[in-house]
Design a protein around this motif. Structure first.
Motif, mmCIF file in Angstrom:
data_model
loop_
_atom_site.group_PDB
_atom_site.id
_atom_site.type_symbol
_atom_site.label_atom_id
_atom_site.label_comp_id
_atom_site.label_asym_id
_atom_site.label_seq_id
_atom_site.Cartn_x
_atom_site.Cartn_y
_atom_site.Cartn_z
ATOM 1 N N ASP A 151 0.816 -1.211 0.000
ATOM 2 C CA ASP A 151 0.000 0.000 0.000
ATOM 3 C C ASP A 151 0.851 1.262 0.000
ATOM 4 N N THR A 152 2.112 1.145 0.400
ATOM 5 C CA THR A 152 2.939 2.347 0.546
ATOM 6 C C THR A 152 4.234 2.318 -0.269
ATOM 7 N N ASP A 153 4.667 1.163 -0.747
ATOM 8 C CA ASP A 153 5.937 1.062 -1.460
ATOM 9 C C ASP A 153 5.790 0.176 -2.689
ATOM 10 N N ALA A 154 6.731 0.351 -3.621
ATOM 11 C CA ALA A 154 6.719 -0.466 -4.832
ATOM 12 C C ALA A 154 8.115 -0.524 -5.420
ATOM 13 N N GLU A 155 8.374 -1.579 -6.182
ATOM 14 C CA GLU A 155 9.662 -1.743 -6.856
ATOM 15 C C GLU A 155 9.434 -2.386 -8.203
ATOM 16 N N VAL A 156 10.122 -1.873 -9.220
ATOM 17 C CA VAL A 156 10.078 -2.451 -10.563
ATOM 18 C C VAL A 156 11.450 -3.002 -10.899
ATOM 19 N N GLN A 157 11.492 -4.209 -11.425
ATOM 20 C CA GLN A 157 12.737 -4.826 -11.865
ATOM 21 C C GLN A 157 12.671 -5.014 -13.376
ATOM 22 N N LEU A 158 13.678 -4.566 -14.071
ATOM 23 C CA LEU A 158 13.715 -4.639 -15.528
ATOM 24 C C LEU A 158 14.614 -5.783 -15.987
ATOM 25 N N GLY A 159 14.231 -6.414 -17.098
ATOM 26 C CA GLY A 159 15.026 -7.495 -17.672
ATOM 27 C C GLY A 159 14.677 -8.868 -17.154
ATOM 28 N N GLY A 160 13.716 -8.978 -16.247
ATOM 29 C CA GLY A 160 13.332 -10.253 -15.664
ATOM 30 C C GLY A 160 12.969 -10.066 -14.211
ATOM 31 N N PHE A 161 13.534 -10.912 -13.322
ATOM 32 C CA PHE A 161 13.298 -10.740 -11.893
ATOM 33 C C PHE A 161 14.533 -11.213 -11.136
ATOM 34 N N ASP A 162 14.710 -10.677 -9.965
ATOM 35 C CA ASP A 162 15.836 -11.026 -9.114
ATOM 36 C C ASP A 162 15.405 -12.145 -8.175
ATOM 37 N N PRO A 163 15.938 -13.367 -8.337
ATOM 38 C CA PRO A 163 15.523 -14.490 -7.477
ATOM 39 C C PRO A 163 15.741 -14.215 -5.997
ATOM 40 N N ALA A 164 16.685 -13.320 -5.673
ATOM 41 C CA ALA A 164 16.949 -13.023 -4.261
ATOM 42 C C ALA A 164 15.794 -12.285 -3.597
#
Length: 276
Positions: A151-164
């Motif tokens: 509800d308060t934060d977000a993150e976008v990852q480009l090129g795929g996804f980070d398994p970590a």
């Protein structure tokens, strides 16, 4: 926001059934008006590289009454370490309170076909990875993205996804269209628990694992379901059954690719606006 939507209201987008689609919540009946002064909008007058394309305009209307109008523009865009010259939509008129406190929309949709695709700007990920775009340092980036949000934060990852940043293995299901994120929905259940939930998609012919092509849209909590039997494909009218079964606290379970995905009550109800 849940409502039955005749196919004609979708601007000619012909889909066979359940529709999970972004509806920018906003109509004259909303409790909260759109207040542009609450946002930090892009100021074209402060950019020496901005170029307006005023002959390409858009006028988008959604089934809940919200609308967006504007024209296209081109400028330099930075996303993290990636930069590119890309087109985008300059919104000049909007009635959606969802934009209160929002600076703009970062769209990761697929390019549209035909006239719609020629009028709307190229989605940013496709513009960034266009091999002909000499102003981009992301031409070799894989056309994949992932996002995480609360509800308060977000993150976008480009090129795929980070398994970590994830738990478990990534699960994939086929996309049924080149122009929309369409998947096959095999069931839609509604209830307090899985065991007491009722099926809202009663297929007339259950043989060969029937499904309804459905748009999955990352920018919405909305679930739009059929308001008729889809020419006899269904034995029931899903929206009518949902209306009869409506009760606070109930969740949805959507069947896709042999798995069930829960949409908990607090995830899909718009409690702040007292809307369902």
């Amino acid at each position: 926001r849940i409502s039955p939507v005749p196919l004609a209201e979708m601007g000619g987008l012909k889909l066979g059934g359940v529709l999970l689609v972004v509806f920018l919540v906003g109509t004259g009946a909303f409790h909260t008006p759109y207040r542009p002064e609450k946002s930090r909008h892009f100021d074209a007058s402060k950019s020496s590289s901005f170029s307006a394309i005023t002959d390409k305009v858009f006028d988008l209307h959604y089934a809940d009454g919200s609308h967006l109008r504007g024209f296209n523009g081109v400028d330099q865009i930075w996303i993290g370490d990636y930069k590119t010259e890309a087109p985008f939509g300059v919104i000049t008129d909007c009635n959606s309170p969802d934009f209160n406190g929002v600076d703009g929309i970062l769209g990761f949709g697929l390019p549209k076909a035909g006239e719609e695709g020629r009028e709307l700007p190229t989605p940013v990920l496709f513009a960034m990875t266009d091999q002909e775009n000499k102003m981009s340092n992301a031409r070799d980036l894989t056309r994949k993205f992932s996002f995480f949000s609360t509800d308060t934060d977000a993150e976008v990852q480009l090129g795929g996804f980070d398994p970590a940043t994830t738990v478990g293995e990534m699960w994939y299901t086929p996309c049924l269209s080149e122009n929309d994120f369409i998947v096959g929905v095999t069931s839609l259940k509604f209830g307090h628990t899985w065991d007491d939930s009722q099926q809202l998609l009663e297929f007339t012919d259950p043989v060969d694992e029937p499904f309804l092509p459905s748009i999955m849209d990352s920018g919405t909590s909305c679930l739009v379901m059929p308001g008729d039997s889809l020419g006899g494909k269904l034995k029931n009218v899903p929206f009518n059954d949902f209306t009869n079964l409506w009760e606070e606290g109930k969740s949805f379970w959507v069947g896709i690719g042999g798995r069930q995905w829960q949409g908990a009550f607090l995830s899909w109800v718009l409690s702040r606006m007292k809307q369902t």
